[in-house]
Enzyme design. Sequence first.
Site, PDB file in Angstrom:
ATOM      1  NE  ARG A  41      -1.866  -6.427  37.536  1.00  0.00           N
ATOM      2  CZ  ARG A  41      -2.040  -5.263  36.957  1.00  0.00           C
ATOM      3  NH1 ARG A  41      -2.181  -5.199  35.650  1.00  0.00           N
ATOM      4  NH2 ARG A  41      -2.101  -4.162  37.684  1.00  0.00           N
ATOM      5  CD  GLU A  49      -0.506 -10.625  33.054  1.00  0.00           C
ATOM      6  OE1 GLU A  49      -1.068 -10.961  31.987  1.00  0.00           O
ATOM      7  OE2 GLU A  49      -0.551  -9.475  33.536  1.00  0.00           O
ATOM      8  NE  ARG A 104       6.417  -6.130  25.924  1.00  0.00           N
ATOM      9  CZ  ARG A 104       6.419  -5.239  24.940  1.00  0.00           C
ATOM     10  NH1 ARG A 104       5.325  -4.537  24.707  1.00  0.00           N
ATOM     11  NH2 ARG A 104       7.482  -5.035  24.212  1.00  0.00           N
ATOM     12  CG  HIS A 105       2.553  -9.525  30.626  1.00  0.00           C
ATOM     13  ND1 HIS A 105       2.677  -9.389  29.268  1.00  0.00           N
ATOM     14  CD2 HIS A 105       1.640  -8.603  31.028  1.00  0.00           C
ATOM     15  CE1 HIS A 105       1.864  -8.418  28.857  1.00  0.00           C
ATOM     16  NE2 HIS A 105       1.224  -7.920  29.905  1.00  0.00           N
ATOM     17  CD  GLU A 123       0.254  -0.307  29.918  1.00  0.00           C
ATOM     18  OE1 GLU A 123      -0.444  -0.843  29.028  1.00  0.00           O
ATOM     19  OE2 GLU A 123      -0.064  -0.285  31.119  1.00  0.00           O
ATOM     20  CB  SER A 183      -2.162   2.429  33.239  1.00  0.00           C
ATOM     21  OG  SER A 183      -1.958   1.721  32.046  1.00  0.00           O
ATOM     22  NE  ARG A 218       5.402  -4.602  31.543  1.00  0.00           N
ATOM     23  CZ  ARG A 218       4.188  -4.649  31.032  1.00  0.00           C
ATOM     24  NH1 ARG A 218       3.648  -3.564  30.483  1.00  0.00           N
ATOM     25  NH2 ARG A 218       3.503  -5.769  31.065  1.00  0.00           N
TER      26      ARG A 218
HETATM   27  P1  ATP Z   1      -0.253  -4.722  29.938  1.00  0.00           P
HETATM   28  O1  ATP Z   1      -1.267  -4.077  29.026  1.00  0.00           O
HETATM   29  O2  ATP Z   1       1.156  -4.551  29.501  1.00  0.00           O
HETATM   30  O3  ATP Z   1      -0.612  -6.136  30.302  1.00  0.00           O
HETATM   31  P2  ATP Z   1      -1.738  -3.518  32.059  1.00  0.00           P
HETATM   32  O4  ATP Z   1      -2.366  -2.376  31.340  1.00  0.00           O
HETATM   33  O5  ATP Z   1      -2.533  -4.733  32.305  1.00  0.00           O
HETATM   34  O6  ATP Z   1      -0.358  -3.907  31.334  1.00  0.00           O
HETATM   35  P3  ATP Z   1      -1.803  -1.929  34.427  1.00  0.00           P
HETATM   36  O7  ATP Z   1      -2.944  -2.559  35.126  1.00  0.00           O
HETATM   37  O8  ATP Z   1      -2.031  -0.682  33.698  1.00  0.00           O
HETATM   38  O9  ATP Z   1      -1.153  -3.019  33.451  1.00  0.00           O
HETATM   39  O10 ATP Z   1      -0.596  -1.798  35.490  1.00  0.00           O
HETATM   40  C1  ATP Z   1       0.257  -0.658  35.587  1.00  0.00           C
HETATM   41  C2  ATP Z   1       1.685  -1.011  35.183  1.00  0.00           C
HETATM   42  O11 ATP Z   1       2.161  -2.125  35.916  1.00  0.00           O
HETATM   43  C3  ATP Z   1       1.819  -1.433  33.739  1.00  0.00           C
HETATM   44  O12 ATP Z   1       1.914  -0.309  32.891  1.00  0.00           O
HETATM   45  C4  ATP Z   1       3.111  -2.229  33.764  1.00  0.00           C
HETATM   46  O13 ATP Z   1       4.238  -1.368  33.754  1.00  0.00           O
HETATM   47  C5  ATP Z   1       3.057  -2.888  35.126  1.00  0.00           C
HETATM   48  N1  ATP Z   1       2.532  -4.259  34.987  1.00  0.00           N
HETATM   49  C6  ATP Z   1       1.256  -4.635  34.927  1.00  0.00           C
HETATM   50  N2  ATP Z   1       1.127  -5.969  34.812  1.00  0.00           N
HETATM   51  C7  ATP Z   1       2.378  -6.451  34.804  1.00  0.00           C
HETATM   52  C8  ATP Z   1       2.929  -7.766  34.724  1.00  0.00           C
HETATM   53  N3  ATP Z   1       2.149  -8.835  34.636  1.00  0.00           N
HETATM   54  N4  ATP Z   1       4.266  -7.907  34.739  1.00  0.00           N
HETATM   55  C9  ATP Z   1       5.063  -6.817  34.837  1.00  0.00           C
HETATM   56  N5  ATP Z   1       4.622  -5.560  34.932  1.00  0.00           N
HETATM   57  C10 ATP Z   1       3.286  -5.363  34.914  1.00  0.00           C
HETATM   58 MG    MG Z   2      -2.259  -0.391  31.649  1.00  0.00          MG
END
Ligand code: ATP
Ligand code: MG
Length: 431
Positions: free
Chosen positions: A213, A215, A221-222, A354, A357, A405
């Site tokens: 991603r 980001e 946390r990302h 989080e 999902s 996480r």
């Molecule tokens: P957030 O809202 O925290 O950015 P997200 O809702 O975009 O997360 P999802 O697409 O739901 O993330 O991805 C499922 C899971 O993967 C997340 O709950 C998280 O635990 C993990 N995750 C997602 N993006 C990241 C990231 N950039 N770094 C670390 N872990 C991630």
């Molecule tokens: Mg999510």
Amino acid sequence: MLRTHRTSDLGRLRDGQRVRIAGWVSSVRDQGSISFLILRDGWGEVQVTAKRGESPEGLLELLRRVPEHSSVVVRGIVRRDPRAPGGLEVVPSRISVVSRARKQPPFSVYGGSLPSIDKRLDIRAVDLRRAKARAIFRVRHAALQAIRRFLDSRGLMEVQTPKIIATATEGGADLFPVLYFDREAFLAQSPQLYKEQLTMAFDGVFEIGPIFRAEPSRTLRHLSEAISVDVEMAFADYGDVMKLLEEMIVRVSRELSRRAREEFAVLGREPELPSRPFPRLTYERCLSMLRDAGVEKEFGDDLSTEDLKELGRMIGGYYFITDWPTKLKPFYIKPKSRRPELSESFDLMHGDLELSSGGTRIHRRSALVRRLREKGLKPRDFEYHLRVFDYGMPPHAGFGMGLDRFVMVLTGQENIREVVAYPRDIRRLTP
Ligand code: ATP
Ligand code: MG
């Protein structure tokens, strides 16, 4: 092999047994006529004791000069001694410095105050010689193995899906484009569509692999590259996979509390032992709790970091937020039949973090096409995916859980970089 035994084997040996062990020097204590070297390998550490009069000529001198961090091979015999750490030491007959450390790290790996993580990441492999870092990564390893065992025991098949893909799973700007021969492709932001397809053939599947991603903001946390535990099951809905997910968390936590006692002791914490069922709060219930706490929220608003902090304070530990507004979730999430503005979806939280999902997926092609359009995506771009829905796509549900996480929660780390060997973020691409 340069070694006959690992340090963790020595306790089983009889007194006087000859051994050849190998590792790196974590400290040398020189007391004149006696010197103690602590040798560490991947499995533990042992004291090597050299004495004037007992040890061969030159050995004490060698110990006096060998810098910390050097790699050494020690030949000698095992001797029980209640004064030695662990009640046992190795009496050396020969010590070879196979790789002399030419530098010492700019921070103390074996205790003392630590510089910022950025300084440590620059020589990460050395930083990982710290006891706490090793404990974190051993917990990570144990959690990963326990997750695999659990999902396998539930009859799910481990699969791998491509990480170079043609279209975004959810649209969006957080994709890394790559040059794929003469075309543009992307690094997969999740295995979503592929794992859904595989339920057609294998019923229940899981994948543990990287997600990418882009980001743009640096948070604790990302990362740009994370490891996701993805599960998808045919003939299941979001209630079923929530249950599976909480069973997995409970099982893994219990297993770790048995298998990683020493690691938790090094980290100075007790493993959390959650019990089932985890609280389940609907999104709407969360809104009303937030309103009661004085936070104004409208239906359809996403929960901000601040909101999650507030909820985390009120609820604590593991909990699910369920039934999110459809418009806040990706196109493949199934709207509820009675109230289509809500969806069969959930997030697993720990405090304000989080972890996962998931949800029930749409399994009818026409409904999926409609949702793609509503999200401003082109069904034509997803034809490779939609095509298989014509061949009896079963109802299915699943989740993606961030492994990094989860390890943060297990080991009590605030910064995701502490639990990832070589973290990637907008500023860091090496080492
Ligand atoms: P957030 O809202 O925290 O950015 P997200 O809702 O975009 O997360 P999802 O697409 O739901 O993330 O991805 C499922 C899971 O993967 C997340 O709950 C998280 O635990 C993990 N995750 C997602 N993006 C990241 C990231 N950039 N770094 C670390 N872990 C991630
Ligand atoms: Mg999510």
